[in-house]
Enzyme design. Structure first.
Site, PDB file in Angstrom:
ATOM      1  CB  SER A 157     -17.799  -8.118  -2.428  1.00 19.46           C
ATOM      2  OG  SER A 157     -18.726  -7.127  -1.627  1.00 19.46           O
ATOM      3  CE1 TYR A 170     -13.945  -4.002  -1.929  1.00 16.75           C
ATOM      4  CE2 TYR A 170     -16.303  -4.040  -1.972  1.00 16.75           C
ATOM      5  CZ  TYR A 170     -15.178  -4.535  -1.579  1.00 16.75           C
ATOM      6  OH  TYR A 170     -15.089  -5.638  -0.690  1.00 16.75           O
TER       7      TYR A 170
HETATM    8  P1  NDP Z   1      -8.336  -5.264   5.220  1.00 13.18           P
HETATM    9  O1  NDP Z   1      -8.331  -3.868   4.722  1.00 13.18           O
HETATM   10  O2  NDP Z   1      -8.444  -5.667   6.587  1.00 13.18           O
HETATM   11  O3  NDP Z   1      -7.015  -6.148   4.498  1.00 13.18           O
HETATM   12  C1  NDP Z   1      -6.858  -5.837   3.027  1.00 13.18           C
HETATM   13  C2  NDP Z   1      -5.276  -6.375   2.958  1.00 13.18           C
HETATM   14  O4  NDP Z   1      -5.050  -6.257   1.481  1.00 13.18           O
HETATM   15  C3  NDP Z   1      -4.361  -5.832   3.787  1.00 13.18           C
HETATM   16  O5  NDP Z   1      -3.292  -6.556   4.325  1.00 13.18           O
HETATM   17  C4  NDP Z   1      -3.771  -4.792   2.725  1.00 13.18           C
HETATM   18  O6  NDP Z   1      -2.290  -4.458   3.090  1.00 13.18           O
HETATM   19  C5  NDP Z   1      -3.691  -5.438   1.680  1.00 13.18           C
HETATM   20  N1  NDP Z   1      -3.230  -4.511   0.421  1.00 13.18           N
HETATM   21  C6  NDP Z   1      -4.287  -3.370   0.087  1.00 13.18           C
HETATM   22  N2  NDP Z   1      -3.705  -2.974  -1.012  1.00 13.18           N
HETATM   23  C7  NDP Z   1      -2.532  -3.585  -1.207  1.00 13.18           C
HETATM   24  C8  NDP Z   1      -1.630  -3.404  -2.214  1.00 13.18           C
HETATM   25  N3  NDP Z   1      -1.523  -2.322  -3.114  1.00 13.18           N
HETATM   26  N4  NDP Z   1      -0.534  -4.375  -2.334  1.00 13.18           N
HETATM   27  C9  NDP Z   1      -0.597  -5.422  -1.412  1.00 13.18           C
HETATM   28  N5  NDP Z   1      -1.502  -5.481  -0.580  1.00 13.18           N
HETATM   29  C10 NDP Z   1      -2.533  -4.739  -0.475  1.00 13.18           C
HETATM   30  O7  NDP Z   1      -9.659  -5.971   4.285  1.00 13.18           O
HETATM   31  P2  NDP Z   1     -10.263  -7.210   4.710  1.00 13.18           P
HETATM   32  O8  NDP Z   1      -9.665  -8.359   5.280  1.00 13.18           O
HETATM   33  O9  NDP Z   1     -11.626  -6.973   5.175  1.00 13.18           O
HETATM   34  O10 NDP Z   1     -10.844  -7.774   3.018  1.00 13.18           O
HETATM   35  C11 NDP Z   1      -9.862  -8.660   2.333  1.00 13.18           C
HETATM   36  C12 NDP Z   1     -10.789  -9.173   1.268  1.00 13.18           C
HETATM   37  O11 NDP Z   1     -12.202  -9.459   1.293  1.00 13.18           O
HETATM   38  C13 NDP Z   1     -10.789  -7.937   0.368  1.00 13.18           C
HETATM   39  O12 NDP Z   1     -10.817  -8.630  -1.062  1.00 13.18           O
HETATM   40  C14 NDP Z   1     -12.128  -7.467   0.316  1.00 13.18           C
HETATM   41  O13 NDP Z   1     -12.658  -6.643  -0.607  1.00 13.18           O
HETATM   42  C15 NDP Z   1     -12.801  -8.712   0.753  1.00 13.18           C
HETATM   43  N6  NDP Z   1     -14.290  -8.518   1.515  1.00 13.18           N
HETATM   44  C16 NDP Z   1     -14.279  -8.011   2.769  1.00 13.18           C
HETATM   45  C17 NDP Z   1     -15.418  -7.939   3.268  1.00 13.18           C
HETATM   46  C18 NDP Z   1     -15.449  -7.671   4.813  1.00 13.18           C
HETATM   47  O14 NDP Z   1     -16.572  -7.440   5.649  1.00 13.18           O
HETATM   48  N7  NDP Z   1     -14.417  -7.457   5.471  1.00 13.18           N
HETATM   49  C19 NDP Z   1     -16.590  -8.066   2.767  1.00 13.18           C
HETATM   50  C20 NDP Z   1     -16.660  -8.531   1.653  1.00 13.18           C
HETATM   51  C21 NDP Z   1     -15.417  -8.519   1.000  1.00 13.18           C
HETATM   52  P3  NDP Z   1      -2.034  -3.519   4.389  1.00 13.18           P
HETATM   53  O15 NDP Z   1      -2.413  -4.013   5.610  1.00 13.18           O
HETATM   54  O16 NDP Z   1      -0.502  -3.299   4.259  1.00 13.18           O
HETATM   55  O17 NDP Z   1      -2.719  -1.927   4.060  1.00 13.18           O
END
Ligand code: NDP
Length: 252
Positions: A157, A170
């Site tokens: 990120s 984070y």
């Molecule tokens: P979302 O919150 O939309 O999705 C995150 C996913 O991770 C979900 O499917 C969630 O599952 C899963 N997850 C969270 N906790 C757990 C756990 N304990 N065990 C298994 N699965 C888990 O996030 P994004 O798609 O936005 O983010 C994806 C990645 O990109 C992350 O690493 C984030 O830090 C990074 N990122 C995103 C940005 C953005 O603008 N969106 C910018 C910079 C980085 P569930 O749906 O069941 O909760």
């Protein structure tokens, strides 16, 4: 930094015959990348904690006529080293190979000052965002090494490169992920069988982004589907030779 060629377009069969494991595949960016990998021929292992969401992704992939994926429900918060090892064994025994691993699952945690940050929350963010990625990498490396051309991709990120007030665990977890990816890249460099790179997706219209920026108009952001191409590049054979890089998905 972008190491993805500006005009890169993945060929239709880019991932044919390959197996790709994606964490957090039930929603957001993970879901979009999982569907894109399947559309380019991969057998995808959908790892996540909410089975209902994983089943929706499974159905979308099967309905589109792509290779049947596998669902692997796992809560990365509570998973012990043995759970990660069991996962690697299951992938080996049922699918026989692992060519790509995207560490995508993540949680935001509280947006608050360091001096007010709850220590338990801090530990939870590190467990999901960093320790789980370490444990899964460690468990899957022997299997990935066997293919001779495997790719490990970690999700960073902007706040994993420049610290920002109130981003707490984070931001620190994303700095750690950049470090994990680099350390691993250096360890596997001479073998040339596995590569390790980071991707920073930039602002993307997901639930996590909305939680971090509640006042923002989501319509101004790219959707998850609009950022998948750099992921396909990193996960597939076209990035062979790239190791230890940190790529910005939106600066191609
Ligand atoms: P979302 O919150 O939309 O999705 C995150 C996913 O991770 C979900 O499917 C969630 O599952 C899963 N997850 C969270 N906790 C757990 C756990 N304990 N065990 C298994 N699965 C888990 O996030 P994004 O798609 O936005 O983010 C994806 C990645 O990109 C992350 O690493 C984030 O830090 C990074 N990122 C995103 C940005 C953005 O603008 N969106 C910018 C910079 C980085 P569930 O749906 O069941 O909760």
């Amino acid at each position: 930094m972008s190491a993805v060629p500006a005009d890169y377009q993945p060929r239709a069969d880019l991932l044919a015959g390959r197996t790709v494991l994606i964490t957090g595949a039930g929603d957001g960016i993970g879901r979009a990348v999982a569907e894109a990998c399947a559309a380019h021929g991969a057998t995808v292992v959908l790892l996540g904690r909410t089975v209902r969401k994983l089943e929706r992704v499974y159905d979308a992939i099967v309905d589109a006529g792509h290779p049947e994926p596998a669902i692997y429900p796992m809560d990365l918060l509570g998973a012990a080293p043995t759970h990660h090892e069991e996962l690697a064994q299951r992938v080996d025994s049922e699918l026989g190979r692992l060519d790509g691993l995207l560490h995508n699952a993540g949680i935001l945690g509280p947006m608050t000052a360091i001096e007010r940050y709850d220590p338990d929350q801090w530990a939870r963010v590190f467990q999901v965002n960093v320790h789980a990625a370490f444990l899964l990498s460690r468990a899957c490396l022997p299997l990935m090494r066997r293919t001779g051309d495997a790719s490990m991709v970690f999700t960073s990120s902007g706040v994993g490169r420049h610290g920002r007030a109130y981003w707490g665990a984070y931001a620190c977890s994303k700095f750690a992920i950049e470090g994990l990816s680099q350390v691993l890249a250096d360890e596997v460099q001479n073998e040339g069988r596995v590569r390790s790179n980071c991707i920073s997706p930039g602002p993307v219209r997901t639930a996590m982004r909305a939680a971090a920026f509640p006042g923002e108009d989501p319509q101004r952001l790219l959707t998850p589907r609009e950022v998948v191409i750099p992921y396909l590049y990193l996960l597939g054979p076209d990035s062979r030779g790239l190791n230890g890089a940190s790529v910005d998905a939106q600066s191609r």
